[in-house]
Design a protein around this motif. Structure first.
Motif, mmCIF file in Angstrom:
data_model
loop_
_atom_site.group_PDB
_atom_site.id
_atom_site.type_symbol
_atom_site.label_atom_id
_atom_site.label_comp_id
_atom_site.label_asym_id
_atom_site.label_seq_id
_atom_site.Cartn_x
_atom_site.Cartn_y
_atom_site.Cartn_z
ATOM 1 N N LEU A 145 38.748 35.983 44.720
ATOM 2 C CA LEU A 145 39.775 35.990 43.675
ATOM 3 C C LEU A 145 41.157 36.299 44.221
ATOM 4 N N ARG A 146 41.212 37.320 45.054
ATOM 5 C CA ARG A 146 42.505 37.782 45.546
ATOM 6 C C ARG A 146 43.201 36.699 46.360
ATOM 7 N N GLN A 206 44.652 41.261 39.182
ATOM 8 C CA GLN A 206 44.450 42.690 39.401
ATOM 9 C C GLN A 206 43.450 43.250 38.388
ATOM 10 N N GLU A 211 39.971 42.197 39.081
ATOM 11 C CA GLU A 211 39.440 42.941 40.213
ATOM 12 C C GLU A 211 38.956 44.317 39.787
ATOM 13 N N LEU A 212 39.771 44.928 38.961
ATOM 14 C CA LEU A 212 39.410 46.274 38.522
ATOM 15 C C LEU A 212 38.154 46.238 37.660
ATOM 16 N N GLY A 223 36.277 47.309 40.534
ATOM 17 C CA GLY A 223 36.857 48.632 40.531
ATOM 18 C C GLY A 223 36.155 49.602 39.595
#
Lengths: 689, 306
Positions: free
Chosen positions: A634-635, A657, A660-661, A665
Motif C-alpha cells: 500500500l505504502r 495512512q 495502514e493504521l 497498526g
C-alpha cells in the motif's frame, strides 16, 4: 543451447520408455530386423548415457541411414503402401535417438514420436489400439515434460504426472473437436494394401472354407431393430456363383440375370452398367427398371452391419436386402455391393424380407442355360447318376429330398476333407464322402444341374454369435459358409443347404461350439480366447470386451458418417462461419467448468470490509493511471500516486495512512466514516495519450 | 519520531561517511543487529566488508575483536585456552577473541568446519563451554562474518544448518560511480575509522533492542508472512521452502526495519525490504550455482499483500 547440453535424466528415461512403447505398438507390422535395430539403438543410447560408448560418428551414421533405407527397399520393394512408410518413419525415429546433442534434437524426437504414435491408427481402429496410442501419447508427453526439468531435479515420477494432467486437460477440447470439427477429406492419399483381401473370396474351390475356419477374426457385426432372427434364418449372402469349370466356382461373366453385376476388378463404379442402382439417398427403395421380379412377403427386418475391412467390394446382407446407406448397391443377384473396396470398417443399414419369392414365374432361356451349364467332360459319374435319378424321380422337390437323404445317410461333415482328384465332385460324392460346406454345396449344385434343375452356389456367412450384453450378432471368419439355391417353377429361387442335411447342428448352433475340438479349427489363433469357450466366465468376458469394441466402432468410428447430418440438424446450413461459431460455443462450454473451478478457488476466503475498501481504493488509483504492481504494498502504491497526482497528494496520504493504521497498526476500525472518505476519493481518469 | 529513530538515523549517517554509497546495506546490517541477529556479508575481497563491520562496532560503542579465519585456525584460537599458572598451581583461562560484544569473523569460509562450528555454537547459545565450565559471552553479542563467494579457491562452504544461524546475508556490490569518485579523491576510509565516535550507549542499544520486540504485528501481516513462506514451499524451482524458524526471523527483521522507519507496527513493505537478505540464504535452488535472487523476487511478486 550451449554445447555440451545434456538431456535431463528423467527426460531421457521417459523418452527411452516412450520409444520402446512406440516400437512395441508398431511391432505387429514392422519387420523383425527394424525391431532389433530399435533395440540396438536403445542399448546404444543407454550406453552413451552411461559414458561407456560414444555417439556414432558421421561415417557410422551415414552407413546406418543407408543400411536402413536399403533394408526397407529390399523388404517391401515398393513405397506405394502404408507399411514401408511406417517402417521408414520408425527407423528414422530409431536413428534420431542416437543423435540427441541439443535440446532441439530431443524436441524433434518427441514431435516425431507423436506422429509415429498416431500412424498406428491408420492400421488399426479398435478401442484397444486407441488406448495403446493414448498410453504412448502419455509417455511421450512425460518425456516432453522430462526434458524440460532442470538438471538437478531428477524426479522420475513428476513428468508422468505432468503428462497425465496435460492429456486430461486436453480431453474437453478433444471432445469438442471430435464432435464439431467437420471431417475434411484426406489431404493426401494414404496408400493401402490393394492385394490383401480377407474373408470370402469371389471364387470357391474345395478347401477354401476349411482355410477360413482357421481364423477367429471378426467378419462383421450386425445389430437388429428388434429381435435377432433364429440361427437357421441367418444366411448372410455375399456372392452368387454360377460358373463352374469342373473344380472352381466363380461368378462368371454373366452373373445374375444375364446382366453383369460389375464389381470387384472393374474400374468403373457401375453407373453405366444398367445392372446396379447405387442408393444415393438413404431410404430410397431400389427398383429395377425392368419387370418386377421379386415379391417381398411378410414383415421387413431392419439391421445395421458393421463390416471389417475386406479389401473387396461385396458386402453382406440377409435375403432380399434393400440397402439404406449411400454407397451400397443391390445387384440383380440380390446381393450387396459397395462403391469401392472396403479398406476400413464401414457401416451400412439394410432392410431385408426373409420371406420372398424371387423370379417365381419364369426364368429367361439365357439364365436357365447359364444356371444349368456344366463343363461336359467333368465329373462324368455324377452326371450319369444324376440323369438316372432325374428319370426315376421327375419331381424336382422329390429329387432334392432324395439327394439330401443320401447326404444325410452316408456323408461326414468334417474339416479334414481328403484331397480330391481331377473330378472333384465325383471323388467327393462317390469316394471320400467327407467334406466341409463347400464340398456339399458344390456337389449338390453340380448334381442338380446335371439333373436339369437350375441351381447355383451362394457363398457368405451363416449364423453368428449372439452378444447379449448389447444385443448384436458377431459373425466371424469361421462362420463362412456355402450353400445352394435351386430354381423351382412357381417358387422361384429356393435356398437349399446341403450341409444342414449332413450336420443339422451346423445351422442350429454356432460353429465354434460344433467344431471346437476339430483339428484345424482356429489353427491361426492358437491362443484365442475363443478356444476357451467352454469356460463360462471366459466366454462372458470375451463377449463383454467385444461389446465394448463394437460400441467403439459404432459410436466413435461410426460418428464420421452421422456427423454431417447432425451438423446440418444443428446449424441448418453447414458453412465455415457457422461451424466456427459452433466450435467457439462448444469450446467455451467445455472450458466453462475449468474456468468456474479456477474462479472459485482463486477467490479464496471472502474479503473483509476493510479489504474491500482497500481494493476499491486501488481500483480508483488504477483508473487514475497508478497501477499496482503484483505483490506491491500500500505504502509504495500511495507513494507513487502522490508523485503522479500531486494535487491529490494530501488526501491520498491521509487515506493510505489510515488504511495502514487500521490494517497493521492495530487501530480500532471505524469504517463508517472512513468508508465514505474512501468512496469520495475520485482521482481524475488518466488521459490516454 | 521517537528517540530511537533519531539515534538510529545518526548511526546510519556516521557509518555512511566511511562506507560510501551503501546506505541500504548499512540499514540492513543495522536492522540485523537491532533484531539480535548475526550478519553474514558475502562478497569478493575488497568491497568494504571489513570496513563496514569495523565502522558499525565503533559507532555502536561495542567492544570489538577481529578474527581472521584461515585454514589452520583452531577452535581454541577463537574461544581461548586454559594455561597452568605455576604460582597459583591452577589453570587460568585466557579468553579468546570471542569474548567481545562484536566479533568480526573475517573470511569465515576459509577455515575448516571444526573451527566454523565452534564459532557458530557460540552464536546460537550466547555462551561457550571450556574445560567443562560454561562461560557466558558479553551482552549484546554480535557476530559479523564475511565470506568470499563459495566458487573461489580455498573455501569450505558453510552448510545450510549453519547458514541458518545468520539472520541476514547481504552483499555489498560495487559502489556507484559518484561514491567511487568520492572514495578515490578522499582519504582512505580505514584511516578514518579510529576517528569515529560512539553514537549510542550500551543502555540505549539494549533499549532499542527491547523496543524492536514490542513492534506490533497485526493478523493481516502475519497472514502475509505466512503466505510468503508457504509459497516458497510450493515453488517447483526450490528444493525446500522456508522453515518456521526462517519465518520467525523474517518477522523479527521486519520489526527492526519498521522501527528504523519510525513505526511501531510492521507493514508489508518492511517484510519485502528484509525478505531477500533473510530468506535468500535459507533457500536452495535446484539449479545449483544459480542465484536464488530471481526466485525471491518472484515470490514477492506472486504473493499479494491482501
Amino acid at each position: 543451447m550451449q554445447p555440451g547440453w545434456q538431456i535431463p535424466r528423467p527426460g531421457l528415461f521417459w523418452l527411452l520408455i516412450a520409444f520402446a512403447a512406440l516400437v512395441a505398438l508398431h511391432s505387429n507390422h514392422l519387420p523383425i530386423w527394424i525391431q532389433l535395430t530399435a533395440l540396438a539403438a536403445l542399448i546404444w543410447r543407454i550406453q552413451i548415457f552411461r559414458g561407456v560408448w560414444s555417439y556414432p560418428g558421421r561415417f557410422a551414421k551415414t552407413a546406418l541411414v543407408l543400411l536402413c533405407a536399403a533394408g526397407i527397399v529390399f523388404e517391401y520393394r515398393s513405397f506405394n503402401d502404408l507399411d514401408p512408410l511406417a517402417a521408414l518413419l520408425v527407423s528414422g525415429l530409431t536413428l534420431k535417438l542416437l543423435e540427441i546433442h541439443h535440446h532441439r534434437d530431443a524436441l524433434i524426437l518427441i514431435y516425431l514420436s507423436y506422429f509415429v504414435a498416431i500412424v498406428q491408427c491408420l492400421f488399426f481402429q479398435t478401442i484397444g489400439t486407441a488406448l495403446q496410442v493414448a498410453a504412448c501419447m502419455m509417455l511421450v508427453t512425460a518425456a516432453l515434460a522430462g526434458i524440460h526439468q532442470t538438471q538437478a531435479t531428477r524426479h522420475y515420477g513428476a513428468p508422468v504426472k505432468t503428462g497425465l494432467v496435460m492429456l486430461a486437460q486436453a480431453v474437453p477440447l478433444m471432445l469438442v473437436m471430435f464432435l464439431v470439427m467437420p471431417r475434411i477429406g484426406s489431404l493426401w492419399a494414404v496408400p493401402q494394401a490393394q492385394q490383401a483381401t480377407f474373408g470370402v473370396s469371389d471364387s470357391m474351390s474345395p478347401g477354401d472354407f476349411t482355410d477360413l475356419s482357421a481364423s477367429g477374426k471378426i467378419a462383421f457385426r450386425a445389430e437388429f431393430e428388434g429381435e435377432i432372427p433364429p440361427q437357421r434364418e441367418l444366411y448372410w449372402r455375399g456372392l452368387v456363383l454360377s460358373q463352374f469349370d469342373g473344380r472352381e466356382w466363380s461368378r462368371g461373366l454373366d452373373s445374375g440375370l444375364g446382366l453383369s453385376a460389375r464389381s470387384g476388378s472393374d474400374s468403373d463404379s457401375g453407373s453405366d452398367s444398367g445392372s446396379l442402382r447405387w442408393s444415393k439417398r438413404p431410404g430410397s427403395a431400389v427398383n429395377f427398371s425392368k419387370d418386377e421380379i421379386i415379391e417381398r412377403l411378410g414383415r421387413p427386418l431392419s439391421y445395421t452391419v458393421t463390416l471389417e475391412a475386406t479389401g473387396s467390394r461385396w458386402v453382406y446382407g440377409l435375403s432380399t436386402p434393400v440397402p439404406e446407406t449411400p454407397g451400397i448397391a443391390l445387384t440383380r443377384d440380390f446381393t450387396l455391393l459397395s462403391v469401392s473396396p472396403t479398406l476400413s470398417k464401414i457401416h451400412y443399414d439394410v432392410t431385408s424380407w426373409l420371406d420372398y419369392r424371387l423370379q417365381g414365374n419364369a426364368l429367361s432361356p439365357t439364365q436357365r442355360k447359364q444356371e444349368t451349364r456344366l463343363p461336359p467332360q467333368s465329373n462324368p459319374q455324377t452326371q450319369t447318376i444324376a440323369r438316372q435319378w432325374a428319370q426315376q424321380t421327375p419331381q424336382p422337390t422329390a429329387l432334392i429330398e432324395r439327394v439330401l437323404g443320401l447326404f444325410n445317410k452316408d456323408y461326414i461333415y468334417s474339416l479334414q476333407a481328403p484331397a480330391l482328384g481331377e473330378h472333384t465332385v465325383d471323388d467327393f460324392l462317390w469316394q471320400t464322402r467327407t467334406g466341409f460346406c463347400e464340398h456339399f454345396a458344390s456337389s449338390f449344385v453340380v448334381f442338380m444341374r446335371a439333373a436339369g434343375i437350375p441351381a447355383r452356389v451362394v457363398v457368405g456367412y451363416q449364423g453368428g454369435e449372439r452378444n447379449l450384453t448389447e444385443n448384436y450378432l458377431i459373425v466371424r471368419q469361421y462362420d463362412a459358409h456355402a450353400w445352394a439355391e435351386v430354381w423351382l417353377q412357381g417358387q422361384g429361387w429356393v435356398r437349399v443347404d446341403p450341409t444342414a442335411a449332413v450336420a443339422p447342428e451346423r445351422i442350429q448352433i454356432t460353429v465354434a461350439d460344433l467344431l471346437a475340438n476339430e483339428k484345424g479349427f482356429l489353427a491361426d489363433s492358437p491362443f484365442s480366447a475363443l478356444r476357451l469357450n467352454h469356460i463360462n466366465w471366459v466366454k462372458k468376458l470375451r463377449l463383454r470386451i467385444d461389446a465394448l469394441d463394437y460400441a467403439w466402432a459404432k459410436w466413435v468410428l461410426g460418428y464420421d458418417s452421422v456427423q454431417d447430418s447432425l451438423l446440418a440438424g444443428i446449424l441448418g446450413e453447414v458453412n465455415p462461419q457457422r461451424v466456427g461459431f459452433l466450435l467457439l460455443i462448444a469450446g467455451s462450454i467445455a472450458m466453462l467448468p475449468l474456468a468456474l473451478w479456477f474462479m472459485l478457488t482463486a477467490r479464496g476466503k471472502p474479503r473483509s470490509e476493510l479489504d474491500r475498501l482497500l481494493l476499491l481504493f486501488f481500483e480508483r488509483l488504477k483508473r487514475a493511471g497508478v497501477d499496482r504492481r503484483s505483490g506491491e504494498g500500500l505504502r509504495s502504491v500511495a507513494g507513487r500516486a502522490c508523485a503522479q497526482l500531486p494535487a491529490l497528494a494530501p488526501q491520498t496520504r491521509t487515506i493510505a495512512q489510515q488504511f495502514e493504521l487500521y490494517k497493521y497498526g492495530g487501530l480500532d476500525q471505524d469504517l463508517a466514516g472512513f468508508g465514505r472518505q474512501v468512496r469520495a476519493y475520485r482521482p481524475a481518469r488518466a488521459k490516454t495519450p | 519520531m521517537s528517540a530511537s529513530h533519531k539515534i538510529i538515523g545518526g548511526v546510519v549517517d556516521t557509518v555512511e561517511s566511511v562506507v560510501l554509497g551503501k546506505r541500504p546495506q548499512i540499514r540492513l546490517a543495522l536492522a540485523c543487529l537491532l533484531a539480535r541477529g548475526h550478519l553474514l556479508i558475502e562478497d569478493v575481497p575488497g568491497m568494504g566488508k571489513t570496513t563496514l563491520a569495523q565502522a558499525l562496532a565503533r559507532v555502536l560503542g561495542l567492544s570489538y575483536s577481529r578474527v581472521q579465519f584461515t585454514s589452520d585456525l583452531l577452535p581454541a584460537d577463537i574461544i581461548g585456552v586454559s594455561v597452568f599458572d605455576r604460582e597459583r598451581s591452577a589453570f587460568e583461562f585466557h579468553p579468546g577473541p570471542i569474548f567481545s560484544q562484536l566479533v568480526l569473523a573475517d573470511e569465515i569460509n576459509r577455515t575448516t568446519p571444526k573451527t566454523q562450528s565452534a564459532l557458530l555454537e557460540a552464536m546460537s547459545e550466547g555462551q561457550v563451554s571450556v574445560d567443562g565450565e560454561t562461560r557466558l559471552l558479553p551482552q549484546p553479542f554480535f557476530v559479523i562474518a564475511t565470506q568470499n563467494p563459495s566458487t573461489q579457491y580455498g573455501t569450505f562452504p558453510l552448510p545450510e544448518s549453519q547458514l541458518d544461524r545468520f539472520l541476514m546475508r547481504i552483499d555489498l556490490g560495487y559502489p556507484d560511480p559518484e561514491s567511487e569518485r568520492r572514495l578515490l579523491s578522499g582519504a582512505n576510509p580505514r584511516t578514518q575509522l579510529p576517528k569515529l565516535t560512539a553514537g549510542v550507549s550500551a543502555a540505549q542499544l539494549s533499549a532499542i533492542q527491547t523496543e524492536v520486540e514490542d513492534v506490533q504485528v497485526s493478523d493481516a501481516l502475519v497472514g502475509y508472512v505466512q503466505r510468503l513462506v508457504q509459497h516458497t514451499r510450493e515453488l517447483p524451482d526450490l528444493e525446500y521452502g522456508v522453515s518456521p524458524r526462517g519465518a520467525l526471523a523474517l518477522l523479527q527483521g521486519a520489526r527492526a526495519w519498521a522501527l528504523m522507519d519510525g513505526r511501531q507496527y510492521v507493514i508489508p513493505e518492511d517484510v519485502q525490504a528484509v525478505f531477500a537478505p533473510i530468506i535468500g540464504h535459507r533457500l536452495h535452488s535446484y539449479a545449483s550455482g544459480e542465484p536464488v535472487g530471481a526466485v525471491v523476487q518472484q515470490v514477492l511478486n506472486s504473493v499479494d499483500i491482501l
